[in-house]
Design an enzyme around this catalytic site. Structure first.
Site, short mmCIF file in Angstrom:
data_model
loop_
_atom_site.label_atom_id
_atom_site.label_comp_id
_atom_site.label_asym_id
_atom_site.label_seq_id
_atom_site.Cartn_x
_atom_site.Cartn_y
_atom_site.Cartn_z
N CYS A 12 42.49 37.10 32.90
CA CYS A 12 41.94 38.45 32.84
C CYS A 12 43.07 39.42 32.44
O CYS A 12 44.25 39.04 32.39
CB CYS A 12 41.35 38.85 34.19
N HIS A 74 47.72 41.15 41.99
CA HIS A 74 46.93 41.31 43.22
C HIS A 74 47.23 42.60 43.98
O HIS A 74 46.40 43.08 44.75
CB HIS A 74 47.20 40.14 44.19
N CYS A 96 47.32 45.15 39.00
CA CYS A 96 46.22 45.39 38.07
C CYS A 96 45.72 46.82 38.24
O CYS A 96 45.55 47.30 39.36
CB CYS A 96 45.08 44.41 38.38
N GLU A 136 45.20 40.33 47.48
CA GLU A 136 44.60 41.63 47.15
C GLU A 136 44.05 42.31 48.39
O GLU A 136 44.26 43.51 48.60
CB GLU A 136 43.48 41.47 46.12
N THR A 172 38.02 43.08 44.31
CA THR A 172 37.60 43.23 42.92
C THR A 172 37.02 41.96 42.30
O THR A 172 36.27 42.04 41.32
CB THR A 172 38.77 43.70 42.04
N CYS A 202 35.41 44.16 39.73
CA CYS A 202 35.86 44.24 38.34
C CYS A 202 34.80 43.64 37.42
O CYS A 202 34.44 42.47 37.56
CB CYS A 202 37.18 43.49 38.18
N SER A 230 43.01 29.10 43.50
CA SER A 230 42.23 30.19 42.89
C SER A 230 40.88 30.38 43.57
O SER A 230 39.99 29.53 43.45
CB SER A 230 42.03 29.93 41.40
N ASN A 232 38.73 32.75 42.75
CA ASN A 232 37.84 33.02 41.62
C ASN A 232 37.38 31.71 40.98
O ASN A 232 36.21 31.54 40.62
CB ASN A 232 38.58 33.90 40.62
#
Length: 292
Positions: A12, A74, A96, A136, A172, A202, A230, A232
């Site tokens: 990303c 993060h 970010c 994060e 996010t 996000c 991860s 995500n």
């Protein structure tokens, strides 16, 4: 056999920026500290370590002086910046922009709540829908002096004081559907006080989910490439597997089982927001060579 890499997969924007900043410093000096893994992918971390990146913990940061330290995408809590200042550590901040904006929103809401309490009002309860202990989320909770409550799922609502005014935010990278479910459940249970919620997910990450599900539907076999750390990646992998049971999770090309793709006409390769393109290409090359 056709082997296709999903064009919507891979780093990303926030991760791309963090790695670019790291490489610029490494090209100049050949050495840089990074607070935590720069990205949740062992292969990419290993590649950057080979260029001089050294991953450190928060404990190690407190003992370092007069060095440069990269803060990854993060984000970090205010305490990290204080420690850096006290130790004359130069921060290369790769937080970010989406995360940074969220941090500022939460801090502003918290400060306003503190001020309201001083004037005899009630301080709202700040709630973050996210993964407990995630980097994060730690940074977000830090904006509230550690007072925000983190809930990971619907069960987490049981620990909330629903009589208080509630401000709900989201990590996010959480799923939109999960956030909506939490919002609806709080609405059902809450009978007194205000409830405000802010969709802070996000869209670059959220919009990948349906595109990736469509990609998975269009291939006989899907190889999902993601680092073991991860969050995500775990979510996106499960979404792919829901629409295509022939989806397999690997972290490197060495984990490929030739039997998965044997006889298939179409193989799709996709990955998390922390999966580098070069790693997906390596997986694709191995599949092509083993089925040549």
């Amino acid at each position: 056999m056709t082997v296709e890499i999903d064009s919507n997969s891979g780093f990303c924007f926030g991760v791309v920026t963090a790695i670019k900043k790291a490489e610029e410093e490494l090209d100049n000096s050949g050495h840089l500290y990074c607070l935590g893994d720069i990205v949740h992918n062992a292969g990419e971390v290993e590649r950057l370590c080979g260029k001089g990146l050294v991953t450190i913990t928060h404990d190690e940061l407190s003992r370092l002086k007069d060095v440069k330290v990269l803060l990854r995408a993060h984000g970090e809590p205010p305490l990290t910046y204080k420690i850096a200042t006290d130790n004359n550590v130069e921060i290369i901040d790769a937080t970010c922009p989406v995360v940074l904006q969220l941090q500022r929103r939460i801090k502003k809401a918290y400060d306003e709540g503190v001020e309201a309490e001083k004037n005899g009002g009630a301080k709202p309860l700040i709630v973050i829908y996210g993964k407990n202990g995630h980097a994060e989320v730690n940074g977000l909770v830090g904006q509230t002096n550690g007072e925000a409550v983190v809930i990971q799922d619907l069960d987490g609502i049981n620990i909330l004081d629903l009589d208080r005014d509630i401000l709900l935010y989201s990590q996010t990278t959480k799923s939109l559907e999960g956030f909506r479910q939490v919002v609806e459940e709080i609405k059902k249970r809450k009978h007194t006080g205000k409830f405000e919620y802010f969709d802070t997910i996000c869209r670059q990450v959220a919009n990948r989910m349906e595109k990736m599900r469509e990609f998975a539907r269009n291939h006989e076999v899907v190889i999902f490439v993601s680092g073991a750390k991860s969050s995500n990646g775990k979510v996106l992998y499960e979404k792919c597997r829901e629409v295509n049971p022939n989806t397999h999770l690997i972290s490197s090309s060495s984990e490929l089982d030739p039997a998965w793709t044997q006889g298939a006409d179409s193989v799709g390769i996709c990955g998390a927001t922390s999966t580098p393109l070069w790693l997906m290409e390596k997986v694709a090359d191995k599949i092509r060579s083993s089925n040549a």
